[in-house]
Design a protein around this motif. Structure first.
Motif, PDB file in Angstrom:
ATOM      1  N   LEU A  24       0.806  -1.221   0.000  1.00  0.00           N
ATOM      2  CA  LEU A  24       0.000   0.000   0.000  1.00  0.00           C
ATOM      3  C   LEU A  24       0.838   1.269   0.000  1.00  0.00           C
ATOM      4  N   GLY A  25       2.011   1.200   0.566  1.00  0.00           N
ATOM      5  CA  GLY A  25       2.842   2.388   0.702  1.00  0.00           C
ATOM      6  C   GLY A  25       2.340   3.290   1.811  1.00  0.00           C
ATOM      7  N   GLN A  26       3.094   4.360   2.042  1.00  0.00           N
ATOM      8  CA  GLN A  26       2.726   5.311   3.090  1.00  0.00           C
ATOM      9  C   GLN A  26       3.552   6.580   2.958  1.00  0.00           C
ATOM     10  N   ARG A  27       3.176   7.584   3.730  1.00  0.00           N
ATOM     11  CA  ARG A  27       3.915   8.841   3.730  1.00  0.00           C
ATOM     12  C   ARG A  27       5.208   8.690   4.524  1.00  0.00           C
ATOM     13  N   PHE A  28       6.204   9.422   4.102  1.00  0.00           N
ATOM     14  CA  PHE A  28       7.466   9.540   4.820  1.00  0.00           C
ATOM     15  C   PHE A  28       7.862  11.008   4.807  1.00  0.00           C
ATOM     16  N   ASN A  29       8.381  11.478   5.913  1.00  0.00           N
ATOM     17  CA  ASN A  29       8.912  12.833   5.999  1.00  0.00           C
ATOM     18  C   ASN A  29      10.417  12.735   6.190  1.00  0.00           C
ATOM     19  N   VAL A  30      11.128  13.685   5.620  1.00  0.00           N
ATOM     20  CA  VAL A  30      12.582  13.721   5.766  1.00  0.00           C
ATOM     21  C   VAL A  30      13.003  15.120   6.191  1.00  0.00           C
ATOM     22  N   ASP A  31      13.806  15.179   7.227  1.00  0.00           N
ATOM     23  CA  ASP A  31      14.465  16.413   7.645  1.00  0.00           C
ATOM     24  C   ASP A  31      15.940  16.255   7.339  1.00  0.00           C
ATOM     25  N   LEU A  32      16.514  17.306   6.788  1.00  0.00           N
ATOM     26  CA  LEU A  32      17.906  17.247   6.344  1.00  0.00           C
ATOM     27  C   LEU A  32      18.655  18.468   6.867  1.00  0.00           C
ATOM     28  N   VAL A  33      19.842  18.221   7.416  1.00  0.00           N
ATOM     29  CA  VAL A  33      20.750  19.299   7.804  1.00  0.00           C
ATOM     30  C   VAL A  33      22.117  18.943   7.233  1.00  0.00           C
ATOM     31  N   VAL A  34      22.661  19.838   6.431  1.00  0.00           N
ATOM     32  CA  VAL A  34      24.008  19.610   5.901  1.00  0.00           C
ATOM     33  C   VAL A  34      24.918  20.728   6.381  1.00  0.00           C
ATOM     34  N   GLU A  35      26.139  20.353   6.730  1.00  0.00           N
ATOM     35  CA  GLU A  35      27.122  21.326   7.166  1.00  0.00           C
ATOM     36  C   GLU A  35      28.037  21.645   5.995  1.00  0.00           C
ATOM     37  N   VAL A  36      28.098  22.938   5.690  1.00  0.00           N
ATOM     38  CA  VAL A  36      28.813  23.439   4.521  1.00  0.00           C
ATOM     39  C   VAL A  36      29.536  24.718   4.933  1.00  0.00           C
ATOM     40  N   CYS A  93      26.445  15.402   7.035  1.00  0.00           N
ATOM     41  CA  CYS A  93      25.055  15.270   6.613  1.00  0.00           C
ATOM     42  C   CYS A  93      24.260  14.608   7.745  1.00  0.00           C
ATOM     43  N   HIS A  94      23.220  15.291   8.196  1.00  0.00           N
ATOM     44  CA  HIS A  94      22.309  14.763   9.218  1.00  0.00           C
ATOM     45  C   HIS A  94      20.987  14.463   8.509  1.00  0.00           C
ATOM     46  N   VAL A  95      20.524  13.244   8.613  1.00  0.00           N
ATOM     47  CA  VAL A  95      19.281  12.843   7.940  1.00  0.00           C
ATOM     48  C   VAL A  95      18.342  12.231   8.972  1.00  0.00           C
ATOM     49  N   LYS A  96      17.108  12.711   8.975  1.00  0.00           N
ATOM     50  CA  LYS A  96      16.069  12.133   9.826  1.00  0.00           C
ATOM     51  C   LYS A  96      14.935  11.676   8.927  1.00  0.00           C
ATOM     52  N   VAL A  97      14.631  10.389   8.967  1.00  0.00           N
ATOM     53  CA  VAL A  97      13.521   9.822   8.197  1.00  0.00           C
ATOM     54  C   VAL A  97      12.412   9.489   9.187  1.00  0.00           C
ATOM     55  N   ILE A  98      11.240  10.048   8.922  1.00  0.00           N
ATOM     56  CA  ILE A  98      10.096   9.912   9.827  1.00  0.00           C
ATOM     57  C   ILE A  98       9.000   9.130   9.129  1.00  0.00           C
ATOM     58  N   LYS A  99       8.480   8.132   9.834  1.00  0.00           N
ATOM     59  CA  LYS A  99       7.320   7.373   9.354  1.00  0.00           C
ATOM     60  C   LYS A  99       6.148   7.851  10.204  1.00  0.00           C
ATOM     61  N   PRO A 100       5.295   8.747   9.635  1.00  0.00           N
ATOM     62  CA  PRO A 100       4.249   9.377  10.447  1.00  0.00           C
ATOM     63  C   PRO A 100       3.170   8.430  10.965  1.00  0.00           C
ATOM     64  N   ASP A 101       2.893   7.385  10.245  1.00  0.00           N
ATOM     65  CA  ASP A 101       1.794   6.488  10.637  1.00  0.00           C
ATOM     66  C   ASP A 101       2.245   5.035  10.620  1.00  0.00           C
ATOM     67  N   PRO A 102       3.104   4.633  11.557  1.00  0.00           N
ATOM     68  CA  PRO A 102       3.578   3.250  11.535  1.00  0.00           C
ATOM     69  C   PRO A 102       2.440   2.283  11.863  1.00  0.00           C
ATOM     70  N   PRO A 103       2.468   1.116  11.249  1.00  0.00           N
ATOM     71  CA  PRO A 103       1.392   0.149  11.500  1.00  0.00           C
ATOM     72  C   PRO A 103       1.610  -0.617  12.808  1.00  0.00           C
ATOM     73  N   ILE A 104       1.553   0.125  13.898  1.00  0.00           N
ATOM     74  CA  ILE A 104       1.722  -0.463  15.225  1.00  0.00           C
ATOM     75  C   ILE A 104       0.379  -0.336  15.936  1.00  0.00           C
ATOM     76  N   PRO A 105      -0.229  -1.444  16.348  1.00  0.00           N
ATOM     77  CA  PRO A 105      -1.538  -1.368  17.007  1.00  0.00           C
ATOM     78  C   PRO A 105      -1.496  -0.433  18.224  1.00  0.00           C
ATOM     79  N   GLY A 106      -2.478   0.466  18.276  1.00  0.00           N
ATOM     80  CA  GLY A 106      -2.585   1.381  19.406  1.00  0.00           C
ATOM     81  C   GLY A 106      -1.580   2.522  19.387  1.00  0.00           C
ATOM     82  N   HIS A 107      -0.789   2.619  18.331  1.00  0.00           N
ATOM     83  CA  HIS A 107       0.242   3.661  18.236  1.00  0.00           C
ATOM     84  C   HIS A 107      -0.190   4.665  17.172  1.00  0.00           C
TER      85      HIS A 107
END
Length: 120
Positions: A24-36, A93-107
């Motif tokens: 089915l797929g799902q949404r993913f959010n990514v936050d990125l911080v790079v030092e330059v 490079c700092h990378v944060k991958v967020i799964k907003p709606d994980p398929p965890i019962p009650g979560h």
């Protein structure tokens, strides 16, 4: 040194361990911080001495919406390694991958993985 932030990028991907995640797929959010080193870019107002937000977004989009991985750790790792390979100006490079709606019962909140990778 300076930091460039590209926050809350939203994509749709098929990453996960459970069959419904890859089907089915799902949404993913990514936050990125790079030092330059931003000094020359700031002094000259020339993008040649910095890294394009749009280009970094395109790299993240291609990875998150591309080949499926079981773990978001692998997605984060791929993003960091490709950004470091594509952009010589990025030192860290700092990378944060967020799964907003994980398929965890009650979560009903998100889960995330955050990594930091550098040239050293």
């Amino acid at each position: 040194m300076g930091k460039i932030y590209v926050n809350n990028m939203m994509f749709y991907g098929y990453h996960g361990v459970l069959p419904q995640e890859t089907a089915l797929g799902q949404r993913f959010n990514v936050d990125l911080v790079v030092e330059v080193d931003t000094k020359q870019a700031g002094e000259t107002d020339n993008l040649t001495y910095s890294v394009s937000y749009a280009d970094m977004y395109a790299t993240c989009k291609r990875i998150v919406e591309g080949e499926p991985y079981k773990l978001i750790e692998a997605v984060a790792e791929r993003i960091a390694s490709e950004l470091l390979a594509e952009y010589a100006l990025i030192d860290v490079c700092h990378v944060k991958v967020i799964k907003p709606d994980p398929p965890i019962p009650g979560h009903y909140h998100s889960v995330a993985v955050e990594i930091t990778r550098s040239r050293q």
